[in-house]
Design a protein around this motif. Structure first.
Motif, PDB file in Angstrom:
ATOM      1  N   ALA A 117       0.818  -1.217   0.000  1.00 26.85           N
ATOM      2  CA  ALA A 117       0.000   0.000   0.000  1.00 26.85           C
ATOM      3  C   ALA A 117       0.852   1.268   0.000  1.00 26.85           C
ATOM      4  CB  ALA A 117      -0.930   0.004   1.209  1.00 26.85           C
ATOM      5  N   ALA A 118       2.083   1.161   0.499  1.00 25.65           N
ATOM      6  CA  ALA A 118       2.958   2.334   0.551  1.00 25.65           C
ATOM      7  C   ALA A 118       3.326   2.850  -0.832  1.00 25.65           C
ATOM      8  CB  ALA A 118       4.225   2.002   1.332  1.00 25.65           C
ATOM      9  N   ARG A 119       3.104   2.051  -1.856  1.00 28.28           N
ATOM     10  CA  ARG A 119       3.357   2.545  -3.218  1.00 28.28           C
ATOM     11  C   ARG A 119       2.391   3.665  -3.592  1.00 28.28           C
ATOM     12  NH1 ARG A 119       3.858  -2.908  -6.959  1.00 28.28           N
ATOM     13  NH2 ARG A 119       5.916  -3.617  -6.229  1.00 28.28           N
ATOM     14  N   TRP A 120       1.208   3.643  -2.995  1.00 32.22           N
ATOM     15  CA  TRP A 120       0.148   4.556  -3.421  1.00 32.22           C
ATOM     16  C   TRP A 120      -0.160   5.670  -2.413  1.00 32.22           C
ATOM     17  CZ3 TRP A 120      -0.067  -0.742  -4.443  1.00 32.22           C
ATOM     18  CH2 TRP A 120      -0.041  -1.084  -5.809  1.00 32.22           C
ATOM     19  N   ALA A 121       0.305   5.513  -1.189  1.00 35.20           N
ATOM     20  CA  ALA A 121       0.028   6.558  -0.191  1.00 35.20           C
ATOM     21  C   ALA A 121       1.066   6.503   0.918  1.00 35.20           C
ATOM     22  CB  ALA A 121      -1.364   6.382   0.392  1.00 35.20           C
ATOM     23  N   ASP A 122       1.413   7.666   1.424  1.00 32.51           N
ATOM     24  CA  ASP A 122       2.325   7.745   2.566  1.00 32.51           C
ATOM     25  C   ASP A 122       1.560   7.760   3.885  1.00 32.51           C
ATOM     26  OD1 ASP A 122       4.670   7.894   0.968  1.00 32.51           O
ATOM     27  OD2 ASP A 122       4.320  10.041   0.645  1.00 32.51           O
ATOM     28  N   ASP A 123       0.348   8.243   3.844  1.00 33.88           N
ATOM     29  CA  ASP A 123      -0.458   8.351   5.053  1.00 33.88           C
ATOM     30  C   ASP A 123      -0.893   6.966   5.533  1.00 33.88           C
ATOM     31  OD1 ASP A 123      -2.159  10.081   6.923  1.00 33.88           O
ATOM     32  OD2 ASP A 123      -3.651   8.754   5.999  1.00 33.88           O
ATOM     33  N   ALA A 125      -3.247   5.998   7.564  1.00 29.32           N
ATOM     34  CA  ALA A 125      -4.691   5.772   7.526  1.00 29.32           C
ATOM     35  C   ALA A 125      -5.150   5.458   6.102  1.00 29.32           C
ATOM     36  CB  ALA A 125      -5.434   6.987   8.065  1.00 29.32           C
ATOM     37  N   ALA A 126      -4.567   6.146   5.136  1.00 31.08           N
ATOM     38  CA  ALA A 126      -4.918   5.883   3.740  1.00 31.08           C
ATOM     39  C   ALA A 126      -4.483   4.485   3.326  1.00 31.08           C
ATOM     40  CB  ALA A 126      -4.275   6.934   2.841  1.00 31.08           C
ATOM     41  N   GLN A 127      -3.327   4.083   3.789  1.00 30.35           N
ATOM     42  CA  GLN A 127      -2.852   2.730   3.486  1.00 30.35           C
ATOM     43  C   GLN A 127      -3.795   1.679   4.059  1.00 30.35           C
ATOM     44  OE1 GLN A 127       1.231   2.237   4.722  1.00 30.35           O
ATOM     45  NE2 GLN A 127       1.900   4.087   3.670  1.00 30.35           N
ATOM     46  N   LYS A 128      -4.215   1.885   5.285  1.00 25.10           N
ATOM     47  CA  LYS A 128      -5.123   0.929   5.925  1.00 25.10           C
ATOM     48  C   LYS A 128      -6.468   0.881   5.206  1.00 25.10           C
ATOM     49  CE  LYS A 128      -3.070   0.967  10.555  1.00 25.10           C
ATOM     50  NZ  LYS A 128      -3.275   1.285  11.991  1.00 25.10           N
ATOM     51  N   ALA A 129      -6.920   2.018   4.749  1.00 29.29           N
ATOM     52  CA  ALA A 129      -8.183   2.058   4.009  1.00 29.29           C
ATOM     53  C   ALA A 129      -8.077   1.275   2.701  1.00 29.29           C
ATOM     54  CB  ALA A 129      -8.576   3.502   3.736  1.00 29.29           C
ATOM     55  N   MET A 130      -6.952   1.412   2.013  1.00 29.30           N
ATOM     56  CA  MET A 130      -6.747   0.661   0.774  1.00 29.30           C
ATOM     57  C   MET A 130      -6.662  -0.834   1.049  1.00 29.30           C
ATOM     58  SD  MET A 130      -4.215   2.948  -1.623  1.00 29.30           S
ATOM     59  CE  MET A 130      -2.981   3.301  -0.369  1.00 29.30           C
ATOM     60  N   GLN A 131      -5.962  -1.200   2.114  1.00 31.62           N
ATOM     61  CA  GLN A 131      -5.825  -2.608   2.459  1.00 31.62           C
ATOM     62  C   GLN A 131      -7.169  -3.228   2.822  1.00 31.62           C
ATOM     63  OE1 GLN A 131      -2.875  -1.962   5.489  1.00 31.62           O
ATOM     64  NE2 GLN A 131      -1.169  -2.528   4.149  1.00 31.62           N
ATOM     65  N   ALA A 132      -8.006  -2.454   3.467  1.00 32.12           N
ATOM     66  CA  ALA A 132      -9.326  -2.961   3.850  1.00 32.12           C
ATOM     67  C   ALA A 132     -10.198  -3.234   2.631  1.00 32.12           C
ATOM     68  CB  ALA A 132     -10.019  -1.963   4.781  1.00 32.12           C
ATOM     69  N   LYS A 133      -9.918  -2.567   1.541  1.00 31.66           N
ATOM     70  CA  LYS A 133     -10.702  -2.715   0.318  1.00 31.66           C
ATOM     71  C   LYS A 133     -10.264  -3.913  -0.532  1.00 31.66           C
ATOM     72  CE  LYS A 133     -13.734  -0.838  -2.622  1.00 31.66           C
ATOM     73  NZ  LYS A 133     -15.175  -0.718  -2.321  1.00 31.66           N
ATOM     74  N   VAL A 134      -9.112  -4.478  -0.224  1.00 28.23           N
ATOM     75  CA  VAL A 134      -8.542  -5.539  -1.063  1.00 28.23           C
ATOM     76  C   VAL A 134      -9.460  -6.751  -1.209  1.00 28.23           C
ATOM     77  CG1 VAL A 134      -6.667  -7.247  -1.198  1.00 28.23           C
ATOM     78  CG2 VAL A 134      -6.148  -4.832  -0.799  1.00 28.23           C
ATOM     79  N   PRO A 135     -10.016  -7.320  -0.128  1.00 33.09           N
ATOM     80  CA  PRO A 135     -10.866  -8.496  -0.321  1.00 33.09           C
ATOM     81  C   PRO A 135     -12.016  -8.246  -1.291  1.00 33.09           C
ATOM     82  CG  PRO A 135     -10.306  -8.262   2.001  1.00 33.09           C
ATOM     83  CD  PRO A 135      -9.833  -7.020   1.314  1.00 33.09           C
ATOM     84  N   GLN A 136     -12.682  -7.103  -1.192  1.00 34.53           N
ATOM     85  CA  GLN A 136     -13.789  -6.821  -2.096  1.00 34.53           C
ATOM     86  C   GLN A 136     -13.313  -6.646  -3.535  1.00 34.53           C
ATOM     87  OE1 GLN A 136     -17.196  -6.885  -1.425  1.00 34.53           O
ATOM     88  NE2 GLN A 136     -17.093  -6.990  -3.652  1.00 34.53           N
ATOM     89  N   ASN A 137     -12.191  -5.967  -3.719  1.00 35.76           N
ATOM     90  CA  ASN A 137     -11.672  -5.776  -5.065  1.00 35.76           C
ATOM     91  C   ASN A 137     -11.274  -7.104  -5.701  1.00 35.76           C
ATOM     92  OD1 ASN A 137     -12.068  -3.021  -5.005  1.00 35.76           O
ATOM     93  ND2 ASN A 137      -9.973  -2.538  -4.381  1.00 35.76           N
ATOM     94  N   MET A 138     -10.688  -8.006  -4.891  1.00 37.96           N
ATOM     95  CA  MET A 138     -10.329  -9.327  -5.411  1.00 37.96           C
ATOM     96  C   MET A 138     -11.595 -10.119  -5.744  1.00 37.96           C
ATOM     97  SD  MET A 138      -7.055  -9.559  -5.751  1.00 37.96           S
ATOM     98  CE  MET A 138      -6.549 -11.291  -5.713  1.00 37.96           C
ATOM     99  N   ARG A 139     -12.597 -10.019  -4.896  1.00 34.79           N
ATOM    100  CA  ARG A 139     -13.869 -10.703  -5.200  1.00 34.79           C
ATOM    101  C   ARG A 139     -14.471 -10.182  -6.503  1.00 34.79           C
ATOM    102  NH1 ARG A 139     -14.491 -10.590   0.579  1.00 34.79           N
ATOM    103  NH2 ARG A 139     -14.636 -12.752   1.361  1.00 34.79           N
ATOM    104  N   ASP A 140     -14.430  -8.887  -6.692  1.00 39.10           N
ATOM    105  CA  ASP A 140     -14.987  -8.303  -7.913  1.00 39.10           C
ATOM    106  C   ASP A 140     -14.259  -8.839  -9.146  1.00 39.10           C
ATOM    107  OD1 ASP A 140     -16.751  -6.860  -6.369  1.00 39.10           O
ATOM    108  OD2 ASP A 140     -15.638  -4.971  -6.519  1.00 39.10           O
ATOM    109  N   GLY A 141     -12.935  -8.881  -9.063  1.00 36.98           N
ATOM    110  CA  GLY A 141     -12.153  -9.367 -10.192  1.00 36.98           C
ATOM    111  C   GLY A 141     -12.413 -10.833 -10.486  1.00 36.98           C
ATOM    112  N   PHE A 142     -12.474 -11.642  -9.448  1.00 36.21           N
ATOM    113  CA  PHE A 142     -12.673 -13.074  -9.658  1.00 36.21           C
ATOM    114  C   PHE A 142     -14.122 -13.416  -9.994  1.00 36.21           C
ATOM    115  CE2 PHE A 142      -8.377 -13.551  -8.278  1.00 36.21           C
ATOM    116  CZ  PHE A 142      -7.971 -14.726  -8.887  1.00 36.21           C
TER     117      PHE A 142
END
Length: 211
Positions: A117-123, A125-142
């Motif tokens: 996540a550090a590739r996309w944000a230094d903050d 809290a922003a990193q944690k928000a992106m990480q929390a979204k990963v399961p749903q994004n993977m589900r959408d893709g699959f």
């Protein structure tokens, strides 16, 4: 046996798809494993090969190639007798590349937001928000893969196994680490089992485990 190719890879990465393809092709190659945890991908010796500091990288007699989708097509084109891509049909070849591009540009990026996540944000809290979204994004893709790309086919392209299947197998193997049960996608799960049973895939996995 001559070894005109050298693959730089790391276990658990998308480079596994290229390792599988090389075994499926019966290619003569040397495999160089990088320890990503120790930062070998950023060592000067490797950066001289691949300035991106990532894997895979394939050293060929003509030069170095990077990016998984490009390497998969290269392996298929240089070993046409193995029929690892629909090389004689421009439309079907483009469809295979469409699928591989979706894996590279959407599914892989969705996954990468968890460990990198550090590739996309230094903050933080922003990193944690992106990480929390990963399961749903993977589900959408699959879900798209399950319903649109796989359907009732044996392999991604139909009845013929191609390099796209090893690529999908590699990314489906990431679902567990992204807190997604592969069994949510029965067709993907069945495909994963079929690919895992192939002798070339077993050989590639064993080589990766040995280092």
């Amino acid at each position: 046996m001559r070894q005109d190719l050298t693959l730089y890879y790391a276990p658990g990465t998308c480079a596994q798809a290229v390792l599988i393809a090389l075994h499926e092709a019966g290619a003569a190659f040397e495999a160089q494993r990088l320890n990503m945890a120790e930062g070998e991908q950023r060592a000067p010796a490797y950066l001289a090969i691949n300035l991106k500091g990532r894997v895979p990288a394939l050293v060929t007699p003509q030069g170095v190639l990077t990016e998984t989708a490009a390497l998969l097509l290269y392996v298929a084109q240089t070993h046409p007798d193995k029929q690892l891509a629909p090389l004689s049909d421009p439309f079907q070849l483009a469809r295979m590349q469409e699928f591989n591009s979706f894996l590279a540009s959407t599914v892989h990026i969705s996954h990468a937001h968890r460990p990198r996540a550090a590739r996309w944000a230094d903050d933080e809290a922003a990193q944690k928000a992106m990480q929390a979204k990963v399961p749903q994004n993977m589900r959408d893709g699959f879900t798209l893969i399950e319903q649109h790309y796989l359907g009732d086919k044996t392999w991604v392209m139909g009845e013929q196994y191609t390099v796209a299947d090893g690529y999908l197998f590699t990314m489906a193997g990431w679902l567990k680490s992204d807190s997604v049960d592969i069994n949510e996608f029965p067709r993907v799960a069945a495909h994963y089992a079929r690919v895992a049973a192939r002798p070339a895939v077993q050989a590639a996995l064993a080589q990766s485990a040995r280092g």
